[in-house]
Design an enzyme around this catalytic site. Structure first.
Site, PDB file in Angstrom:
ATOM      1  N   ALA A 166       0.811  -1.171   0.119  1.00  0.00           N
ATOM      2  CA  ALA A 166       0.099   0.100   0.062  1.00  0.00           C
ATOM      3  C   ALA A 166       0.935   1.092  -0.083  1.00  0.00           C
ATOM      4  O   ALA A 166       1.015   1.919   1.100  1.00  0.00           O
ATOM      5  CB  ALA A 166      -0.987   0.045   1.307  1.00  0.00           C
ATOM      6  N   THR A 168       0.546   4.447  -1.228  1.00  0.00           N
ATOM      7  CA  THR A 168       0.128   5.637  -0.904  1.00  0.00           C
ATOM      8  C   THR A 168       0.169   5.987   0.489  1.00  0.00           C
ATOM      9  O   THR A 168       0.334   6.783   1.157  1.00  0.00           O
ATOM     10  CB  THR A 168      -0.918   5.943  -1.698  1.00  0.00           C
ATOM     11  N   ASP A 169      -0.413   4.863   1.136  1.00  0.00           N
ATOM     12  CA  ASP A 169      -0.433   4.879   2.683  1.00  0.00           C
ATOM     13  C   ASP A 169       1.081   5.075   3.161  1.00  0.00           C
ATOM     14  O   ASP A 169       1.052   5.922   4.149  1.00  0.00           O
ATOM     15  CB  ASP A 169      -1.002   3.593   3.266  1.00  0.00           C
ATOM     16  N   ILE A 170       2.140   4.434   2.647  1.00  0.00           N
ATOM     17  CA  ILE A 170       3.284   4.546   3.363  1.00  0.00           C
ATOM     18  C   ILE A 170       3.968   5.931   3.045  1.00  0.00           C
ATOM     19  O   ILE A 170       4.372   6.631   3.785  1.00  0.00           O
ATOM     20  CB  ILE A 170       4.151   3.458   2.549  1.00  0.00           C
ATOM     21  N   GLY A 173       2.160   8.381   5.126  1.00  0.00           N
ATOM     22  CA  GLY A 173       2.608   8.405   6.649  1.00  0.00           C
ATOM     23  C   GLY A 173       3.861   9.002   6.669  1.00  0.00           C
ATOM     24  O   GLY A 173       4.274   9.905   7.765  1.00  0.00           O
TER      25      GLY A 173
END
Length: 395
Positions: A166, A168-170, A173
């Site tokens: 994932a 785009t989450d990383i 973040g």
């Protein structure tokens, strides 16, 4: 030994990945992170699996170490009061509720900054708090599709592909962690906090880097090149006699060295391949020549030859290969901790190698509400009051 973010308290109201990843990084660096969930635990990743270890999800473990767990019903007045008391003593609030949710709960930035004017308040949403998409939920897979990332991932035959994690989450973040620490540094000068508005969509688009720049310069929609590079050749995968590998030639000098390694020095003077722009133009013909040469020897053979010639090279490894990599062991990139339910759990370590204030694993990823009583007692709540809050399902 002091930690880099020791003395910083983070009130973490996030779940799933982007927010928890940010707060875990800060926890690794020594911040006190209080993870807030609904009673019973409301981070969906606790149930994402298999695999589970004694009922504990591997997904949850990947982003939640070095935190305390506090369970609160944010819809209750008593629960909101607890949050406000914690805000007075916190430096950072992270949340990833949909746009407007925190305001409806009475916990928006305007309200909380009145309680603590130095508060750094970071909102992580799918599409940000402005613009026509602001009320849409954000999921990594959807964002990869909409941002253009999937349109350039894969090859002509595969169709659009998502990345294997994932991403785009990383990215979000990481941006959250950068933004929060930048705001904390600025606060040291002004004494004032501020709000950070981060979106997965913005973060994903920012990651288009050279491909995005290519398009903005030319107006040409990029095609999917698979494991080829849009601007550099040869910079791609090749098959050896026993596996697959990556060659990453970044300049003409390295290309000349590669030609010598494969005993085809005449290619250096071939008018189709002398410079990188010519190699990009004649990508297909050069790839065929190189692939024919590489298929005659093993990956280990080419790795040794390329490394001797200072040609960037990497074997394509499985995660089993990665876990057994002596270099990563030396870099302490795999760590473990005792968990009260799962036993000894393995985790990927921090890449942050600070010489005086190293990142450390101090606490296992917590069980729901594991530290509720500890946190509330530190706020001045008595045991009898805590029991009343528990009976009313506030905690």
């Amino acid at each position: 030994m002091m930690a880099a973010l020791e003395g910083i308290r983070v009130l973490d109201l996030t779940r799933v990945l982007a927010g928890p990843y940010c707060s875990m990084i800060m926890g690794d660096l020594g911040a006190e992170v209080i993870k807030v969930e609904a009673p019973g635990g409301s981070d969906d990743t606790r149930k994402w699996g298999p695999p589970f270890q004694e009922g504990v999800s591997a997904y949850y473990l990947c982003a939640n170490r070095n935190k305390k767990s506090l369970t609160i019903n944010l819809k209750s007045e008593d629960g909101k009061e607890i949050i406000k008391k914690l805000v007075k003593q916190s430096d950072v609030v992270l949340h990833n509720f949909k746009t407007g949710t925190m305001e409806r709960l009475g916990l928006g930035y305007d309200t909380l900054s009145e309680i603590n004017p130095g508060l750094v308040y970071c909102s992580i949403t799918g599409f940000g708090e402005t613009g026509p998409y602001k009320h849409l939920p954000g999921y990594d897979f959807i964002i990869q599709a909409m941002s253009g990332l999937m349109s350039i991932t894969g090859d002509a035959d595969s169709g659009p592909q998502k990345l294997g994690v994932a991403i785009t989450d990383i990215l979000t973040g990481l941006y959250a962690c950068i933004g929060v620490q930048a705001a904390l540094l600025e606060k040291g000068q002004s004494g004032k906090g501020q709000k950070i508005d981060l979106s997965l969509y913005d973060s994903a688009v920012s990651s288009l880097i050279n491909i995005g720049s290519n398009f903005l310069m030319t107006g040409q929609v990029p095609e999917r090149l698979g494991n080829h590079h849009a601007n550099i050749v040869p910079y791609q995968t090749f098959r050896s006699s026993d596996g697959e590998m990556v060659i990453a030639v970044g300049n003409d000098h390295q290309f000349a060295a590669l030609c010598q390694v494969i005993n085809q020095s005449h290619l250096i003077f071939d008018t189709r391949f002398r410079t990188n722009p010519e190699r990009v133009e004649n990508r297909e013909g050069l790839t065929k020549v190189l692939q024919s040469a590489f298929s005659k020897e093993s990956t280990a053979f080419w790795q040794e030859k390329c490394q001797e010639a200072n040609i960037p090279f990497g074997p394509i490894q499985t995660l089993k290969d990665v876990e057994n990599d002596d270099h990563l062991k030396a870099r302490e990139m795999f760590v473990s901790a005792d968990h009260p339910k799962a036993g000894r759990v393995k985790m990927i370590g921090s890449p942050l190698k600070l010489s005086r204030t190293p990142a450390r694993v101090k606490h296992h990823p917590p069980e729901p509400g594991e530290h509720t009583e500890e946190v509330l007692q530190a706020l001045g709540y008595t045991r009898s009051h805590i029991e009343k809050l528990r009976d009313s399902k506030t905690i």
